[in-house]
Enzyme design. Sequence first.
Site, PDB file in Angstrom:
ATOM      1  CE  LYS A   1      63.246  52.617  18.658  1.00  0.00           C
ATOM      2  NZ  LYS A   1      62.865  51.276  19.297  1.00  0.00           N
TER       3      LYS A   1
ATOM      4  CB  THR B   1      53.160  54.206  23.751  1.00  0.00           C
ATOM      5  OG1 THR B   1      53.722  54.790  25.080  1.00  0.00           O
ATOM      6  CG2 THR B   1      52.725  55.492  22.951  1.00  0.00           C
TER       7      THR B   1
ATOM      8  N   GLY C   1      55.274  48.670  24.680  1.00  0.00           N
ATOM      9  CA  GLY C   1      55.838  47.684  23.569  1.00  0.00           C
ATOM     10  C   GLY C   1      55.898  47.974  22.229  1.00  0.00           C
ATOM     11  CB  THR C   2      55.878  51.532  20.601  1.00  0.00           C
ATOM     12  OG1 THR C   2      56.966  51.931  21.559  1.00  0.00           O
ATOM     13  CG2 THR C   2      54.681  51.910  20.751  1.00  0.00           C
ATOM     14  N   GLY C   3      58.535  49.447  20.854  1.00  0.00           N
ATOM     15  CA  GLY C   3      60.009  49.349  20.129  1.00  0.00           C
ATOM     16  C   GLY C   3      60.212  47.716  20.136  1.00  0.00           C
ATOM     17  CB  CYS C   4      58.993  44.782  21.901  1.00  0.00           C
ATOM     18  SG  CYS C   4      59.740  44.959  23.294  1.00  0.00           S
TER      19      CYS C   4
END
Length: 264
Positions: free
Chosen positions: A179, A211, A213-216
């Site tokens: 990412k 932004t 929690g974007t990865g979760c």
Amino acid sequence: MSDAPPPIVLTIAGSDSGGGAGIQADLKTFARFGVYGASVITAVTAQNTLGVRGWERVSPTLVGAQIDAVAEDLRPAAIKSGMLGDAEVVRAVANGVRRHALSPYVLDPVMAATSGDALLTPDAISAIVDELFPLATLVTPNLDEVGLLLGERPHDVLAMERAARALVMQRGPRAALVKGGHLSGDELVDVLYDGKQLRRFTNKRVDTTSTHGTGCTLSAAIAAAMALGVSLHNAVELGLEYVHRAIVGAPGLGSGNGPLAHWV
């Protein structure tokens, strides 16, 4: 005649008291995709949009018991993992995934919160690589996590492509999505390598602090799409589009890195 029940997706992750990341973000994402969310909680955090005030792991024995309880009655069509905390919990998760042959498996190697606060002990990194990467259908590290996993942080898209290849060829997952959100520029680039094909995904960067929690959310969306029968490449594309819309529609809550609009 009733409709068929929705597929079940299992998240193995930490609890976020602020509701924007971890288990809470995953379950909101699963609901939006129309799948049934089950959960294994690995840690409890005290956090909000400003940062993490503290966290404690759940015992490895209880983590394993949660996996068994879900897998034996609510067989998941896909799983994802996020915050695992330490090496003992990592090994408990790996044992559970192997014991029940859980797949497809989207592994988000969460090492720090958006605020920069550490969510992983140093001994857990090698355990994740040794125990979980070989079980993963897809790993989804950001650039800082790539730096910890490979020893060098990518600073441009070509380096991201090399890193995606290295993760698959050297660390053992079937595919890697590197990412690029931490690169500068007006365009966001994410790189997927599945062992054969290298693919770039591009989106316009949104000027926002929402932004958290974007990865979760991304890994949960990909797992949900795969549970619905979507191919890996299309699941990644759907997940990235969903996260982009959720950032654009973010409600502006909190005084720090705010949560996404998971209902978009």
